[in-house]
Design an enzyme around this catalytic site. Structure first.
Site, PDB file in Angstrom:
ATOM      1  N   SER A 100      -0.755  -2.347  -2.389  1.00 56.93           N
ATOM      2  CA  SER A 100      -2.206  -2.439  -2.169  1.00 56.93           C
ATOM      3  C   SER A 100      -2.970  -1.691  -3.253  1.00 56.93           C
ATOM      4  CB  SER A 100      -2.563  -1.867  -0.796  1.00 56.93           C
ATOM      5  OG  SER A 100      -1.882  -2.554   0.227  1.00 56.93           O
ATOM      6  N   GLU A 146      -6.220 -13.228   5.977  1.00 58.40           N
ATOM      7  CA  GLU A 146      -5.121 -12.323   5.647  1.00 58.40           C
ATOM      8  C   GLU A 146      -4.351 -12.119   6.933  1.00 58.40           C
ATOM      9  OE1 GLU A 146      -2.752  -9.503   5.719  1.00 58.40           O
ATOM     10  OE2 GLU A 146      -4.508  -8.183   5.656  1.00 58.40           O
ATOM     11  N   LEU A 147      -3.168 -12.742   7.016  1.00 62.32           N
ATOM     12  CA  LEU A 147      -2.462 -12.851   8.294  1.00 62.32           C
ATOM     13  C   LEU A 147      -1.193 -12.001   8.294  1.00 62.32           C
ATOM     14  CD1 LEU A 147      -3.079 -16.684   8.735  1.00 62.32           C
ATOM     15  CD2 LEU A 147      -4.495 -14.767   9.508  1.00 62.32           C
ATOM     16  N   ARG A 200       4.508   4.187   6.240  1.00 60.08           N
ATOM     17  CA  ARG A 200       3.060   4.398   6.118  1.00 60.08           C
ATOM     18  C   ARG A 200       2.387   3.813   7.352  1.00 60.08           C
ATOM     19  NH1 ARG A 200      -1.391   1.558   3.010  1.00 60.08           N
ATOM     20  NH2 ARG A 200       0.071  -0.181   2.898  1.00 60.08           N
TER      21      ARG A 200
END
Length: 498
Positions: free
Chosen positions: A461, A270-271, A298
């Site tokens: 997310s 996960e870059l 955020r």
């Protein structure tokens, strides 16, 4: 609002929490806190003041090997543990994490700098991975079928891949750990974790919760280090390590993929991100501003999913800038422990210098500061939330990940040109679209090079959804059902039925 120029004072309860972790013996190997084999330590600093929070054990190759020893020794037993038992341990970890949300949030704020509101939200998000994967642990993949030719039966099952090496960043020190640990344990893997050197304390608090919840000693091991290449390189060279899960920069990810290729280690990456935020001419501007505030600010903009470049239709650009700017000016900048703080410091002086350079580049090329939060502090790594307009589409601030509280606005009128700019990046993690026409928004989203698209919302997310990107933003997915699959291998049995 302003922040004071006095050094931040960390609350006494946070000091007590840190002391209980015994950070100089903070490597957690085989269920025990141990000092580094070399005796080396390093300092963890409060980014809001620069003061030293703790002196922490500095792991190296010998400690990395000891962690694999412990994980390997417990793998067979943990893999053989009934899925229900593994799930119940994760569920208890969820409950403990929720019960201890306040001290955990304060610890995150102290070493990471994010506001307490952001830290509390992170704890809730992090705990949810334990709950989600406690439920997924008892739903393993598998299948049974007659072979097309007849005479045999095909049984398909999933088995844990083995010892998993997990490497997590500093920006979400609890959530990035639980997002990897929870599915690994649900699948039956044991793990070795290397948290970021900027935020090692939270990882130690999480592993203690897991063991209190019933996860056996040695199943989860933690090695933090100022030389991550030494630790992770040791793991990737060890034949007992069969999985790498990494969250971090694209550059480091490329390097680790090269190392993993030497032994053909299963890898999840996960870059980096460079998320576009598109506002159409028919968008609800108030809703778009609300979403923009979440998507951009955020964690102070220090999130891989953060909106990085704002493409606003010329017909609503002035209105959007006015309302977005007013909301930005109302943000309170300061230490997490000051009342009302919404935006904390950047993680380091290096990060602050990098963001300043990108803003100065944009200003030198014609961009203007339209709105900015008030800030007059001189201590800590603070940058005031800023809205820039008249930003060239090829400015560094637009083309590369800012990782800070700066929002550059680019106006658009032509959809084809908009899509060309949106997809012009080599990164494709997240994107956002606001429009009153849902059909148009979804049509645009389908053509975006992004693994996740928020349509009329500023958050993507969710532990129940597959998290990950396309192009150079990563390989594989975390969360959802895919999260467990990342830590398993498929095996099938061909059974004679004659």
């Amino acid at each position: 609002m302003t922040i004071t120029t006095d050094p931040t004072t960390v609350p006494a309860e946070v000091v007590e929490t840190i002391a209980a972790l015994d950070p100089e013996r903070g490597l957690h190997i085989g269920g025990r806190g141990v000092a580094a084999a070399s005796g080396r330590t390093f300092e963890v600093h409060d980014p809001a003041s620069g003061s030293v929070l703790a002196t922490v054990a500095d792991g190296a190759a010998a400690d990395a090997t000891a962690a694999v020893d412990a994980a390997d020794a417990t793998f067979a037993a943990w893999a053989a543990t009934p899925p229900r038992q593994r799930g119940e341990a994760l569920r208890r970890a969820f409950e403990l994490m929720v019960a201890r949300a306040e001290p955990l949030a304060a610890l995150i704020s102290a070493e990471n700098g994010k506001s307490l509101a952001d830290a509390r939200a992170e704890v809730a998000y992090a705990a949810e991975f334990f709950r989600w994967f406690s439920e997924e642990a008892v739903r393993p993949d598998g299948g049974y079928a007659e072979s097309p030719a007849g005479g045999t039966r095909t049984i398909v099952t999933a088995r844990p891949v083995g010892v998993a090496a997990l490497v997590t960043p500093w920006n979400f020190p609890a959530a990035m750990a639980t997002r990897k640990i929870a599915p690994a344990l649900a699948a039956g893997c044991t793990v070795v974790l290397k948290p970021a050197a900027e935020t090692p304390l939270t990882a130690n608090a999480v592993v203690r919760i897991l063991e209190e919840a019933g996860v056996p000693a040695g199943v989860v091991n933690v090695v933090h280090s100022t030389d991550p290449g030494d630790v992770v390189g040791t793991w990737l060279a060890d034949p007992r390590v069969r999985k790498l899960s990494f969250t971090g920069s694209t550059g480091v990810g490329r390097h680790l993929l090269g190392q993993a290729a030497d032994r053909v280690v299963s890898s999840s990456m996960e870059l980096g991100g460079n998320a576009p935020f598109v506002v159409a001419a028919d968008a609800d501007v108030d809703a778009a501003v609300t979403g923009a505030m979440i998507a951009k600010f955020r964690n102070g903009g220090q999130a891989c999913t953060a909106a990085n470049r704002f493409y606003v239709h010329a017909d609503v650009a002035a209105e959007f800038v006015d309302r977005f700017g007013a909301a930005i000016e109302a943000l309170v900048v300061g230490s997490a422990f000051e009342p009302g703080t919404a935006i904390g410091p950047l993680i380091s002086a290096k990060a602050l210098d990098g963001l300043r350079a990108k803003v100065e580049d944009a200003l030198s090329r014609g961009a203007r500061v339209s709105h900015q939060a008030s800030y007059d502090g001189t201590v800590g790594h603070f940058f005031p939330p800023t809205l820039l307009v008249d930003v060239p589409a090829d400015a560094e601030l637009v083309c590369t990940e800012a990782f800070g509280p700066v929002a550059p606005v680019v106006t658009w009128t032509d959809e084809a040109d908009l899509l060309r700019q949106v997809n012009g990046s080599e990164l494709g993690l997240a994107a956002y679209v606001y429009s009153g026409d849902l059909r148009w928004a979804l049509r645009l989203a389908e053509r975006m090079d992004a693994g996740m698209v928020g349509v009329n919302r500023g958050v993507v997310s969710d532990p129940a959804a597959p998290f990950g990107g396309v192009k150079q933003s990563g390989v594989g997915r975390e969360g959802a059902r895919e999260g467990v699959r990342a830590f398993t291998e498929t095996q099938y049995f061909s059974v004679d039925w004659s």
